[in-house]
Scaffold this motif. Structure first.
Motif, PDB file in Angstrom:
ATOM      1  N   ASP A   1       5.401   1.934  -0.339  1.00  0.00           N
ATOM      2  CA  ASP A   1       5.642   0.539  -0.732  1.00  0.00           C
ATOM      3  C   ASP A   1       5.767  -0.394   0.470  1.00  0.00           C
ATOM      4  OD1 ASP A   1       5.712   1.276  -3.470  1.00  0.00           O
ATOM      5  OD2 ASP A   1       7.788   1.911  -3.237  1.00  0.00           O
ATOM      6  N   THR A   2       4.841  -0.270   1.411  1.00  0.00           N
ATOM      7  CA  THR A   2       4.816  -1.146   2.585  1.00  0.00           C
ATOM      8  C   THR A   2       3.440  -1.788   2.711  1.00  0.00           C
ATOM      9  OG1 THR A   2       4.063   0.555   4.131  1.00  0.00           O
ATOM     10  CG2 THR A   2       6.445   0.374   3.761  1.00  0.00           C
ATOM     11  N   GLU A   3       3.304  -2.621   3.722  1.00  0.00           N
ATOM     12  CA  GLU A   3       2.033  -3.315   3.924  1.00  0.00           C
ATOM     13  C   GLU A   3       0.928  -2.364   4.369  1.00  0.00           C
ATOM     14  OE1 GLU A   3       0.394  -7.321   6.228  1.00  0.00           O
ATOM     15  OE2 GLU A   3       2.426  -6.580   6.605  1.00  0.00           O
ATOM     16  N   TYR A   4       1.289  -1.285   5.064  1.00  0.00           N
ATOM     17  CA  TYR A   4       0.271  -0.395   5.618  1.00  0.00           C
ATOM     18  C   TYR A   4       0.252   0.995   5.002  1.00  0.00           C
ATOM     19  CZ  TYR A   4      -0.179  -3.969   9.207  1.00  0.00           C
ATOM     20  OH  TYR A   4      -0.381  -5.158   9.844  1.00  0.00           O
ATOM     21  N   GLY A   5       1.369   1.513   4.547  1.00  0.00           N
ATOM     22  CA  GLY A   5       1.391   2.863   4.006  1.00  0.00           C
ATOM     23  C   GLY A   5       1.339   3.896   5.113  1.00  0.00           C
ATOM     24  N   HIS A   6       2.398   3.967   5.918  1.00  0.00           N
ATOM     25  CA  HIS A   6       2.390   4.834   7.096  1.00  0.00           C
ATOM     26  C   HIS A   6       2.641   6.296   6.744  1.00  0.00           C
ATOM     27  CE1 HIS A   6       3.552   0.800   8.595  1.00  0.00           C
ATOM     28  NE2 HIS A   6       2.959   1.144   9.712  1.00  0.00           N
ATOM     29  N   ASN A   7       1.979   7.173   7.491  1.00  0.00           N
ATOM     30  CA  ASN A   7       2.279   8.596   7.507  1.00  0.00           C
ATOM     31  C   ASN A   7       2.582   9.008   8.940  1.00  0.00           C
ATOM     32  OD1 ASN A   7      -0.036   9.223   4.941  1.00  0.00           O
ATOM     33  ND2 ASN A   7       2.061   9.963   4.863  1.00  0.00           N
TER      34      ASN A   7
ATOM     35  N   TRP B   1      -3.342  12.711  30.685  1.00  0.00           N
ATOM     36  CA  TRP B   1      -2.206  12.993  29.820  1.00  0.00           C
ATOM     37  C   TRP B   1      -1.301  14.030  30.467  1.00  0.00           C
ATOM     38  CZ3 TRP B   1      -1.534   9.574  26.230  1.00  0.00           C
ATOM     39  CH2 TRP B   1      -2.633   8.955  25.625  1.00  0.00           C
ATOM     40  N   ASP B   2       0.011  13.818  30.339  1.00  0.00           N
ATOM     41  CA  ASP B   2       0.990  14.706  30.952  1.00  0.00           C
ATOM     42  C   ASP B   2       1.863  15.327  29.866  1.00  0.00           C
ATOM     43  OD1 ASP B   2       2.630  16.043  32.714  1.00  0.00           O
ATOM     44  OD2 ASP B   2       3.821  14.285  33.242  1.00  0.00           O
ATOM     45  N   ASN B   3       1.311  16.345  29.209  1.00  0.00           N
ATOM     46  CA  ASN B   3       2.018  17.072  28.144  1.00  0.00           C
ATOM     47  C   ASN B   3       2.544  16.134  27.060  1.00  0.00           C
ATOM     48  OD1 ASN B   3       1.453  19.379  29.490  1.00  0.00           O
ATOM     49  ND2 ASN B   3       3.545  19.824  30.128  1.00  0.00           N
ATOM     50  N   LYS B   4       1.668  15.262  26.567  1.00  0.00           N
ATOM     51  CA  LYS B   4       2.045  14.355  25.479  1.00  0.00           C
ATOM     52  C   LYS B   4       2.063  15.104  24.163  1.00  0.00           C
ATOM     53  CE  LYS B   4       0.489  10.317  22.840  1.00  0.00           C
ATOM     54  NZ  LYS B   4       1.865   9.852  22.568  1.00  0.00           N
ATOM     55  N   GLU B   5       3.151  14.933  23.416  1.00  0.00           N
ATOM     56  CA  GLU B   5       3.277  15.568  22.109  1.00  0.00           C
ATOM     57  C   GLU B   5       2.553  14.718  21.068  1.00  0.00           C
ATOM     58  OE1 GLU B   5       6.927  17.891  20.181  1.00  0.00           O
ATOM     59  OE2 GLU B   5       7.223  15.720  20.150  1.00  0.00           O
ATOM     60  N   MET B   6       1.663  15.342  20.313  1.00  0.00           N
ATOM     61  CA  MET B   6       0.825  14.587  19.387  1.00  0.00           C
ATOM     62  C   MET B   6       1.476  14.457  18.008  1.00  0.00           C
ATOM     63  SD  MET B   6      -1.390  13.549  21.363  1.00  0.00           S
ATOM     64  CE  MET B   6      -2.422  12.685  20.199  1.00  0.00           C
ATOM     65  N   ILE B   7       2.501  13.613  17.961  1.00  0.00           N
ATOM     66  CA  ILE B   7       3.120  13.194  16.705  1.00  0.00           C
ATOM     67  C   ILE B   7       2.977  11.689  16.659  1.00  0.00           C
ATOM     68  CG2 ILE B   7       5.245  13.041  15.375  1.00  0.00           C
ATOM     69  CD1 ILE B   7       6.166  15.633  16.604  1.00  0.00           C
ATOM     70  N   GLN B   8       2.266  11.176  15.631  1.00  0.00           N
ATOM     71  CA  GLN B   8       1.901   9.764  15.613  1.00  0.00           C
ATOM     72  C   GLN B   8       1.976   9.193  14.204  1.00  0.00           C
ATOM     73  OE1 GLN B   8      -1.892   9.723  18.481  1.00  0.00           O
ATOM     74  NE2 GLN B   8      -1.790  11.474  17.140  1.00  0.00           N
ATOM     75  N   TRP B   9       2.280   7.899  14.138  1.00  0.00           N
ATOM     76  CA  TRP B   9       2.234   7.195  12.858  1.00  0.00           C
ATOM     77  C   TRP B   9       0.786   6.816  12.567  1.00  0.00           C
ATOM     78  CZ3 TRP B   9       6.099   7.094   9.519  1.00  0.00           C
ATOM     79  CH2 TRP B   9       7.395   7.299   9.993  1.00  0.00           C
ATOM     80  N   TYR B  10       0.326   7.208  11.396  1.00  0.00           N
ATOM     81  CA  TYR B  10      -1.067   6.976  11.004  1.00  0.00           C
ATOM     82  C   TYR B  10      -1.158   5.821  10.022  1.00  0.00           C
ATOM     83  CZ  TYR B  10      -5.653   7.956   8.898  1.00  0.00           C
ATOM     84  OH  TYR B  10      -6.951   7.853   8.419  1.00  0.00           O
ATOM     85  N   LEU B  11      -1.940   4.804  10.383  1.00  0.00           N
ATOM     86  CA  LEU B  11      -2.207   3.662   9.517  1.00  0.00           C
ATOM     87  C   LEU B  11      -3.609   3.857   8.940  1.00  0.00           C
ATOM     88  CD1 LEU B  11      -0.162   2.717  11.786  1.00  0.00           C
ATOM     89  CD2 LEU B  11      -0.926   0.401  11.280  1.00  0.00           C
ATOM     90  N   PRO B  12      -3.742   4.098   7.647  1.00  0.00           N
ATOM     91  CA  PRO B  12      -5.036   4.470   7.069  1.00  0.00           C
ATOM     92  C   PRO B  12      -5.990   3.286   6.856  1.00  0.00           C
ATOM     93  CG  PRO B  12      -3.400   4.376   5.341  1.00  0.00           C
ATOM     94  CD  PRO B  12      -2.663   4.103   6.637  1.00  0.00           C
TER      95      PRO B  12
ATOM     96  N   ARG C   1       0.834  -1.205   0.000  1.00  0.00           N
ATOM     97  CA  ARG C   1       0.000   0.000   0.000  1.00  0.00           C
ATOM     98  C   ARG C   1       0.865   1.251   0.000  1.00  0.00           C
ATOM     99  NH1 ARG C   1      -2.678  -3.634   3.446  1.00  0.00           N
ATOM    100  NH2 ARG C   1      -4.862  -4.015   2.902  1.00  0.00           N
ATOM    101  N   GLN C   2       0.266   2.330  -0.464  1.00  0.00           N
ATOM    102  CA  GLN C   2       0.923   3.628  -0.451  1.00  0.00           C
ATOM    103  C   GLN C   2       0.249   4.514   0.594  1.00  0.00           C
ATOM    104  OE1 GLN C   2       3.605   3.788  -2.067  1.00  0.00           O
ATOM    105  NE2 GLN C   2       3.277   1.959  -3.332  1.00  0.00           N
ATOM    106  N   PRO C   3       0.992   5.419   1.211  1.00  0.00           N
ATOM    107  CA  PRO C   3       0.384   6.317   2.194  1.00  0.00           C
ATOM    108  C   PRO C   3      -0.654   7.218   1.531  1.00  0.00           C
ATOM    109  CG  PRO C   3       2.609   7.016   1.666  1.00  0.00           C
ATOM    110  CD  PRO C   3       2.425   5.681   1.024  1.00  0.00           C
ATOM    111  N   VAL C   4      -1.611   7.683   2.306  1.00  0.00           N
ATOM    112  CA  VAL C   4      -2.691   8.513   1.742  1.00  0.00           C
ATOM    113  C   VAL C   4      -2.274   9.973   1.613  1.00  0.00           C
ATOM    114  CG1 VAL C   4      -4.560   7.015   2.492  1.00  0.00           C
ATOM    115  CG2 VAL C   4      -3.713   8.764   4.053  1.00  0.00           C
TER     116      VAL C   4
END
Length: 283
Positions: free
Chosen positions: A160-166, A197-208, A130-133
């Motif tokens: 070009d991976t199984e999930y297409g991460h962003n 939550w204790d000041n969690k930074e919202m940077i995450q890998w997204y699996l579509p 899959r390709q990322p969205v």
């Protein structure tokens, strides 16, 4: 141990080992090589008396499904079950007697299955590539619950991976007008401090996985340069599959929370997570 029920497969260790086995199997590795790799890489679990049985149960079931169950492994599993060693683990962990009885029945059924030859080996699955969205650098906007526009920046696109991460950084954009590229460049990364939550930074890998249900609510405004290369294998950022929950709703809840619970201003800026640091020289 991470058990959520008395079934053989109802625990984290079994689920992880079984899943990893067939990931490698579907990649074309041989059963003996997979087994050796899993044993070599899971010595902590194997040496944990509370958890080792789950490892061997998962490995044996996976080998059996491939019609390559090693006799030594079968005998090991048979001994664990017939001596009551696994039930003793459950008793030591203070499981309820009704669950121990259910576990005993499940163990006996499991062993009977292992001692019955499977008609044919499990077929290898061809992985879907899959390709990322989103493209790296995409500036995404969406409507917040308060009627304003929110925003997020795509820091990486793994192709070009199984999930297409962003890799997606949610920003503190919360404005009446649709954000421009300049707004994204000047934005800060969202930190959350509501609830536990204790000041969690919202940077995450997204699996579509479920992206279609939310796709029409997200607009790509522009694209910005991201100089930093993010490696998913070296990342400590979490994985999420619901854009509406983990990006949109989280922003909604944080902005609502800040009406009564201020946030300390220690956010990283989008520039900090997109631009490489320049070397500085002093005389």
């Amino acid at each position: 141990m991470g058990a959520w029920g008395p079934a053989i497969s109802s625990n984290d260790t079994y689920a992880d080992i079984y899943s990893e086995f067939f990931d490698l199997y579907n990649d074309g590795l041989e059963v003996t090589d997979i087994s050796k790799k899993l044993i070599d890489e899971n010595q902590d679990t194997i040496n944990d008396t509370d958890d080792c049985n789950n490892f061997w149960f998962a490995l044996a079931k996976a080998q059996w499904e491939c019609r390559q169950l090693d006799e030594t492994l079968l005998n090991r599993v048979k001994e664990i079950i017939e001596t009551g060693a696994d039930l003793e683990v459950w008793r030591n962990l203070e499981a309820e007697e009704k669950d121990i009885k259910k576990r005993k029945v499940n163990l006996e059924k499991y062993l009977t299955a292992l001692q019955t030859e499977r008609p044919k080996a499990k077929a290898r699955k061809k992985k879907i590539i899959r390709q990322p969205v989103f493209e790296k650098g995409d500036c995404l906007t969406f409507k917040l619950e308060n009627g304003n526009y929110g925003g997020a920046v795509v820091l990486e696109a793994i192709k070009d991976t199984e999930y297409g991460h962003n890799l997606i950084a949610t920003t503190r954009i919360n404005q009446a007008n649709k954000p421009t590229k300049k707004d994204f460049e000047n934005a800060s990364v969202l930190l959350i401090n509501y609830g536990n939550w204790d000041n969690k930074e919202m940077i995450q890998w997204y699996l579509p996985i479920r992206h279609k249900k939310i796709a029409n609510q997200i607009e790509t405004v522009d694209n910005m340069e991201v100089q930093i290369e993010y490696d998913i294998n070296d990342s400590m950022d979490g994985f999420v599959a619901d854009f509406d929950i983990w990006i949109v709703q989280v922003a909604d809840q944080q902005f609502e929370s800040e009406k009564t619970k201020p946030l300390l201003n220690n956010n990283r800026t989008i520039k900090e997570v997109t631009k490489k640091k320049k070397w500085q020289f002093w005389k």
